[in-house]
Scaffold this active site. Structure first.
Site, short mmCIF file in Angstrom:
data_model
loop_
_atom_site.label_atom_id
_atom_site.label_comp_id
_atom_site.label_asym_id
_atom_site.label_seq_id
_atom_site.Cartn_x
_atom_site.Cartn_y
_atom_site.Cartn_z
CD1 TRP A 1 52.66 14.84 13.22
CD2 TRP A 1 51.71 16.72 12.46
NE1 TRP A 1 51.76 15.27 14.16
CE2 TRP A 1 51.16 16.42 13.73
CE3 TRP A 1 51.25 17.86 11.79
CZ2 TRP A 1 50.20 17.21 14.34
CZ3 TRP A 1 50.28 18.66 12.39
CH2 TRP A 1 49.77 18.32 13.64
CG ASP B 1 57.81 18.81 11.56
OD1 ASP B 1 58.13 19.24 12.69
OD2 ASP B 1 56.64 18.53 11.24
CE LYS C 1 53.43 17.71 19.26
NZ LYS C 1 53.22 18.01 17.85
C1 LIG Z 1 52.68 18.51 16.74
C2 LIG Z 1 53.38 18.49 15.44
C3 LIG Z 1 53.20 19.48 14.48
C4 LIG Z 1 52.19 20.60 14.62
O1 LIG Z 1 52.47 21.49 15.56
P1 LIG Z 1 51.45 22.72 15.84
O2 LIG Z 1 52.20 23.49 16.83
O3 LIG Z 1 50.17 22.13 16.32
O4 LIG Z 1 51.27 23.44 14.57
C5 LIG Z 1 53.94 19.42 13.32
N1 LIG Z 1 54.80 18.41 13.11
C6 LIG Z 1 54.99 17.43 14.01
C7 LIG Z 1 55.97 16.36 13.71
C8 LIG Z 1 54.28 17.43 15.19
O5 LIG Z 1 54.48 16.45 16.09
#
Ligand SMILES: *Cc1c(COP(=O)(O)O)cnc(C)c1O
Length: 361
Positions: free
Chosen positions: A102, A173, A197
């Site tokens: 990511w 993030d 998540k």
């Molecule tokens: C799932 C995830 C994303 C992306 O999220 P989307 O909602 O699909 O854009 C970004 N960063 C991390 C760490 C993730 O686990």
């Protein structure tokens, strides 16, 4: 129907209690006679619910008053461009730690908006497993507008457990680890997370932004991604994802009932330890991440013989354990142990793994 435990990495399991409440009030929300999905976001009843969700999130994370809490759309990835456009100029230098999959996506997106994206360090292989380069080796810029990292790399199962000690404002993030344990928000400039998540439905995102970083967005930033504009409009510049906001609010209340982040954090560490301990003790399964960098949310593991992967997944599914297939970049298995996963789910997984090893090892 016997109980199903859902280990999906995202969209992921939500607390059963929350789902039942949403089901119960789906057609008639809050005594209004209509569904929350059919309700105006400008109506005082909706606004009250939305503000309460924000307040609950602030309470859970102990968010200082000089931070905005924004409810946005476009998921986690939407923030990959929102961050540079809101807090950096095109000519600025920004630092990124490349923690894994990511982080890589975030870096490539930032390169569209900022001319100097400096990658300060990366994940690396060591004898004890995969880890992030230690901070002493990072090549930090002395004029970075911000420092970006991903404390929990969902695909790789790698985590940076200590908040980096850097001079630039820290942007994180936290899509896959937000609300998983207590956090000192005041150490950060921006925290963002896609919701699917640990919070609620996908497509929704939360950004916690320190006010002092705002004021000079890039002129082309789209209005719906303009932090200051959204803050001024209480995240209702455009119609928000009203259902996701509502469901996230239910999750925040549920988290408060679990003893807040201290309570859920303890449980999360117990869940992850149980699984890592079992994997480490077994010759049949292995985790390839350095012990100091293991995620408590996403636990990838490999079988001794990858030919057995398919049978493992099939039998796990029959045993009510779903969503265990590893990311296509990594292969093998991955058990995501987000907040909604009860301890019993991890016990059931370990029991299944033990039996599978006995019959196939
Ligand atoms: C799932 C995830 C994303 C992306 O999220 P989307 O909602 O699909 O854009 C970004 N960063 C991390 C760490 C993730 O686990």
């Amino acid at each position: 129907m016997s109980q199903i435990f859902n280990f999906s990495a995202g969209p992921a399991m939500l607390p059963a209690e929350v789902m039942l409440q949403a089901q119960e009030e789906f057609l008639q929300w809050n005594g209004t006679g209509v569904s929350v999905m059919e309700f105006s976001h400008r109506d005082p009843a909706y606004v009250k619910m939305a503000q309460e969700a924000e307040q609950d999130l602030r309470t859970l994370l102990n968010v200082p008053d000089d931070y905005h809490v924004l409810f946005l759309q476009g998921g986690g990835r939407g923030q990959f461009s929102a961050v540079p456009q809101n807090i950096a100029a095109k000519t600025d230098t920004v630092d990124y730690l490349d923690c894994g999959t990511w982080s890589g996506y975030a870096i490539r997106e930032a390169q569209k908006y900022v001319s100097q994206v400096n990658v300060v360090g990366a994940a690396q292989q060591t004898e004890q497993g995969k880890r992030i380069q230690p901070a002493s080796e990072w090549q930090l810029s002395d004029n970075a507008r911000y420092f970006h990292y991903c404390p929990n790399e969902t695909v790789d199962g790698i985590a940076v457990h200590d908040i980096p000690d850097v001079n630039a404002p820290i942007v994180a993030d936290m899509s896959s680890n937000i609300l998983s344990e207590p956090l000192d928000v005041s150490r950060f400039g921006v925290i963002y997370a896609g919701a699917q998540k640990n919070i609620g439905p996908s497509g929704f995102a939360i950004a916690i932004v320190k006010q002092s970083l705002l004021g000079q967005p890039q002129p082309e930033v789209s209005s719906i991604m303009d932090y200051q504009l959204q803050a001024n409009d209480n995240s209702m510049y455009n119609t928000p994802n009203t259902f996701a906001w509502y469901l996230s609010g239910l999750v925040f209340k549920w988290l408060k009932r679990q003893g807040g982040l201290a309570g859920i954090g303890q449980l999360n560490h117990r869940k992850a330890s149980a699984l890592y301990d079992y994997v480490d003790a077994s010759d049949f399964y292995r985790n390839e991440v350095h012990p100091d960098y293991r995620s408590i949310m996403n636990v990838p593991f490999q079988l001794a013989d990858s030919e057995l992967d398919k049978i493992f997944l099939e039998q796990a599914k029959n045993a009510g354990l779903v969503g265990l297939k590893g990311h296509r970049f990594v292969g093998g298995m991955r058990a995501s142990l987000y907040n909604a996963m009860p301890y019993e789910g991890v016990e059931a997984l370990i029991d299944f793994m033990r039996e599978f090893e006995r019959t196939h090892g």
